[in-house]
Design a protein around this motif. Structure first.
Motif, PDB file in Angstrom:
ATOM      1  N   GLU A 169      86.085   2.667  46.694  1.00 45.29           N
ATOM      2  CA  GLU A 169      85.840   3.891  47.452  1.00 45.29           C
ATOM      3  C   GLU A 169      86.876   4.061  48.556  1.00 45.29           C
ATOM      4  O   GLU A 169      87.315   5.169  48.861  1.00 45.29           O
ATOM      5  CB  GLU A 169      84.432   3.873  48.039  1.00 45.29           C
ATOM      6  CG  GLU A 169      83.342   3.980  46.983  1.00 45.29           C
ATOM      7  CD  GLU A 169      81.957   4.131  47.601  1.00 45.29           C
ATOM      8  OE1 GLU A 169      81.872   4.303  48.834  1.00 45.29           O
ATOM      9  OE2 GLU A 169      80.969   4.070  46.861  1.00 45.29           O
ATOM     10  N   GLU A 170      87.291   2.945  49.147  1.00 44.16           N
ATOM     11  CA  GLU A 170      88.279   2.988  50.218  1.00 44.16           C
ATOM     12  C   GLU A 170      89.673   3.318  49.699  1.00 44.16           C
ATOM     13  O   GLU A 170      90.389   4.153  50.274  1.00 44.16           O
ATOM     14  CB  GLU A 170      88.294   1.640  50.941  1.00 44.16           C
ATOM     15  CG  GLU A 170      89.373   1.500  51.993  1.00 44.16           C
ATOM     16  CD  GLU A 170      89.497   0.079  52.512  1.00 44.16           C
ATOM     17  OE1 GLU A 170      90.430  -0.170  53.301  1.00 44.16           O
ATOM     18  OE2 GLU A 170      88.675  -0.785  52.115  1.00 44.16           O
ATOM     19  N   LEU A 171      90.072   2.666  48.617  1.00 41.35           N
ATOM     20  CA  LEU A 171      91.438   2.813  48.114  1.00 41.35           C
ATOM     21  C   LEU A 171      91.598   3.965  47.140  1.00 41.35           C
ATOM     22  O   LEU A 171      92.670   4.549  47.039  1.00 41.35           O
ATOM     23  CB  LEU A 171      91.887   1.508  47.443  1.00 41.35           C
ATOM     24  CG  LEU A 171      91.995   0.284  48.342  1.00 41.35           C
ATOM     25  CD1 LEU A 171      92.299  -0.956  47.509  1.00 41.35           C
ATOM     26  CD2 LEU A 171      93.074   0.490  49.398  1.00 41.35           C
ATOM     27  N   GLY A 172      90.538   4.260  46.388  1.00 40.80           N
ATOM     28  CA  GLY A 172      90.632   5.310  45.393  1.00 40.80           C
ATOM     29  C   GLY A 172      91.648   4.987  44.314  1.00 40.80           C
ATOM     30  O   GLY A 172      91.925   3.822  44.025  1.00 40.80           O
ATOM     31  N   LEU A 173      92.217   6.021  43.726  1.00 41.39           N
ATOM     32  CA  LEU A 173      93.156   5.856  42.618  1.00 41.39           C
ATOM     33  C   LEU A 173      94.522   6.448  42.921  1.00 41.39           C
ATOM     34  O   LEU A 173      95.321   6.663  42.017  1.00 41.39           O
ATOM     35  CB  LEU A 173      92.587   6.513  41.360  1.00 41.39           C
ATOM     36  CG  LEU A 173      91.343   5.858  40.767  1.00 41.39           C
ATOM     37  CD1 LEU A 173      90.773   6.730  39.661  1.00 41.39           C
ATOM     38  CD2 LEU A 173      91.675   4.484  40.234  1.00 41.39           C
ATOM     39  N   GLY A 174      94.781   6.692  44.189  1.00 40.85           N
ATOM     40  CA  GLY A 174      96.058   7.269  44.559  1.00 40.85           C
ATOM     41  C   GLY A 174      97.058   6.235  45.022  1.00 40.85           C
ATOM     42  O   GLY A 174      96.723   5.063  45.234  1.00 40.85           O
ATOM     43  N   PRO A 175      98.326   6.632  45.177  1.00 41.14           N
ATOM     44  CA  PRO A 175      99.367   5.696  45.616  1.00 41.14           C
ATOM     45  C   PRO A 175      99.104   5.192  47.026  1.00 41.14           C
ATOM     46  O   PRO A 175      98.589   5.924  47.874  1.00 41.14           O
ATOM     47  CB  PRO A 175     100.646   6.532  45.538  1.00 41.14           C
ATOM     48  CG  PRO A 175     100.182   7.958  45.654  1.00 41.14           C
ATOM     49  CD  PRO A 175      98.844   8.008  45.006  1.00 41.14           C
ATOM     50  N   GLN A 176      99.471   3.942  47.267  1.00 42.12           N
ATOM     51  CA  GLN A 176      99.271   3.303  48.562  1.00 42.12           C
ATOM     52  C   GLN A 176     100.623   2.960  49.187  1.00 42.12           C
ATOM     53  O   GLN A 176     101.633   2.841  48.488  1.00 42.12           O
ATOM     54  CB  GLN A 176      98.434   2.034  48.388  1.00 42.12           C
ATOM     55  CG  GLN A 176      97.054   2.270  47.817  1.00 42.12           C
ATOM     56  CD  GLN A 176      96.182   3.132  48.722  1.00 42.12           C
ATOM     57  OE1 GLN A 176      96.221   2.990  49.939  1.00 42.12           O
ATOM     58  NE2 GLN A 176      95.399   4.025  48.124  1.00 42.12           N
TER      59      GLN A 176
END
Length: 539
Positions: A173-180
């Motif tokens: 939920e914190e990181l999701g599936l987007g670029p970091q």
């Protein structure tokens, strides 16, 4: 209702990257017959081990066929053959670095899409290994194996794309599936290899496909050498500590003969730290010869010739020419003829009026193909598997089934990296001696001629150039060249000089150091926006 996993079966993960993975409880497949509740499945370390064994197959799948060869296109040692260039649509962009290399490229999407399901799988296994309550020592080992594979894949993906998603089932939920951010991505890569190095055993004598502490230390060292400078993780001293740990074990050695590394009957040698276990039988073959062999030989001799193929990946002229011709190879270097095939003469009775075997050399002017000259230019030899040849007696008789085991990490690579680190730390003379004694001496059959010995008095900058050339000669076509060029900031300069199609196109730019993020990812993954596209690829 509690979900369960069939206790005796290996879980398979078909979760695509763009799918919602916010619920960790859904990652075990439901198998109503003979199943146990999910919480109990976590408690069984043997269940997690089956997931780990499956993970190795997933990782191997990322490397088999063109999945494992595609990223070799467009560097200074390999390019696609001419017929491939003119007949395969946007694939030409992988070497030309023109408008065909864009977010809609099917080749780029293949590299991306084939790797993310394995990353997700690895993250799930990490999650499961942490939840396992029995046999803590075994659970720690399994955690190390899953961390190693996730680290391997994220290392590769970030080297190619930069900012990428981080898949952590405890933080979905914190990181999701987007670029970091890059620093966060490389924190995970380094931490995964640290976890692996600290928890993996020194060997799996009966199961050579599994990662060991040596392989993990090797990749941790590579990560410290390859992490983008802006992350703050680039550290040659820390990298060298990893390589020295490997050397100190005395478990590994370079073989006395370079040719022995690539023999089909010599898998998992003492030079190999991590090896993919292929076999010339479906579904365990890698089919690399199908893509690396000569199209002219396929036309003349058919697929029963072990060095025929379709020119998908061929050496650049620089990679097969001698120094005198403007290429890489020095006179007397035995690695040249082990890495490359120059002679396409084949024993066959296909063209004999008497029905007897004769030695035949293909004639390009008489082929049914394009007749482009590179069909009989030197080809990659390292992937040839003689067992597939009709003359071998094995009965396989089709080079598509090539399946020699492949050493992803070799001890010679570690020694060269060790020397590179020594040079960066001001120990250039010692680094030169190491390369002379261990790598170049073997390359000349055990006795290094005086005029081929590197000068121990050379400067640091000269060594940087020479060590890159030596890595080229030692490790050519083994999958490390693009990463070597990127981490040393030589990618644009050397690809533009040495890749025939890149040079002719003249369109390569600095932004091409990264691939474009596939358009399908941006359109179907809500966590990506058009602004996340890598610079240079936006409209």
């Amino acid at each position: 209702m509690k979900k369960g996993i069939k206790y005796t079966a290996l879980c398979t993960f078909a979760l695509a990257f763009a799918m919602n993975i916010s619920s960790c409880s859904d990652f075990l497949q439901v198998e109503p017959t003979g199943s146990v509740p999910e919480e109990e499945a976590y408690a069984h370390v043997n269940v997690v081990e089956k997931l780990v064994i499956g993970l190795y197959k997933d990782y191997r799948g990322c490397k088999s066929g063109r999945n494992g060869l595609m990223t070799n296109l467009g560097n200074d040692e390999t390019q696609q053959g001419n017929f491939q260039l003119i007949s395969s649509g946007d694939q030409a962009g992988m070497d030309k670095y023109n408008g065909q290399l864009n977010p809609t490229s099917q080749q780029v999407a293949t590299i991306w899409n084939n790797r993310w399901p394995a990353v997700v799988t690895a993250a799930k296994v990490v999650f499961a290994a942490k939840k396992t309550t029995e046999d803590p020592k075994k659970a720690s080992q399994l955690l190390g194996e899953a961390s190693f594979i996730r680290g391997m894949l994220m290392f590769e993906l970030s080297m190619y794309w930069g900012e990428i998603p981080i898949i952590d089932m405890d933080r979905t939920e914190e990181l999701g599936l987007g670029p970091q951010p890059l620093k966060d991505v490389w924190t995970y890569i380094i931490d995964d290899f640290k976890t692996a190095a600290e928890s993996l055993p020194e060997s799996y004598d009966a199961e050579p496909q599994r990662a060991t502490a040596g392989a993990a230390w090797a990749m941790l060292g590579k990560a410290y050498m390859s992490a983008p400078v802006e992350t703050g993780f680039r550290d040659f001293a820390k990298a060298d500590e990893c390589f020295e740990k490997i050397i100190a074990t005395n478990r590994y050695e370079i073989l006395s003969k370079y040719a022995d590394i690539f023999r089909y009957d010599n898998p998992n040698s003492k030079e190999s730290l991590f090896e993919l276990q292929f076999d010339p039988k479906w579904p365990d073959q890698n089919s690399w010869e199908f893509d690396c062999g000569s199209r002219a030989c396929d036309s003349w001799f058919g697929q029963e010739c072990s060095f025929s193929g379709y020119d998908f990946l061929v050496p650049t002229p620089f990679a097969y020419k001698t120094v005198a011709e403007g290429g890489i190879w020095e006179e007397g270097d035995l690695r040249k003829d082990e890495a490359l095939r120059y002679d396409f003469t084949y024993k066959t009775k296909k063209y004999s009026d008497k029905g007897e075997y004769e030695m035949i050399t293909p004639d390009l002017s008489k082929t049914q193909w394009t007749g482009t000259t590179d069909e009989l230019d030197p080809h990659i030899k390292k992937f040839e598997d003689y067992r597939t040849d009709v003359l071998s007696g094995f009965g396989i008789n089709n080079m598509w089934n090539s399946g020699k085991c492949f050493s992803v990490i070799r001890y010679a690579d570690i020694l060269l990296l060790h020397a590179e680190c020594m040079n960066e730390m001001g120990q250039t003379s010692e680094a030169v001696q190491l390369v002379n004694d261990k790598i170049r001496t073997r390359a000349w059959g055990g006795t290094l001629p005086a005029d081929k010995k590197w000068n121990t008095g050379m400067g640091q900058d000269e060594f940087r150039t020479k060590i890159m050339d030596e890595r080229f000669r030692e490790l050519c076509f083994e999958g490390w060249r693009r990463i070597d060029l990127l981490r040393t900031d030589n990618f644009i300069k050397l690809v533009k000089e040495r890749n025939r199609w890149t040079k002719e196109s003249g369109t390569i730019q600095d932004f091409h150091k990264r691939y474009p993020i596939p358009d399908t990812e941006i359109k179907t993954n809500d966590a990506f926006s058009p602004e996340d596209q890598n610079p240079g690829y936006t409209k």
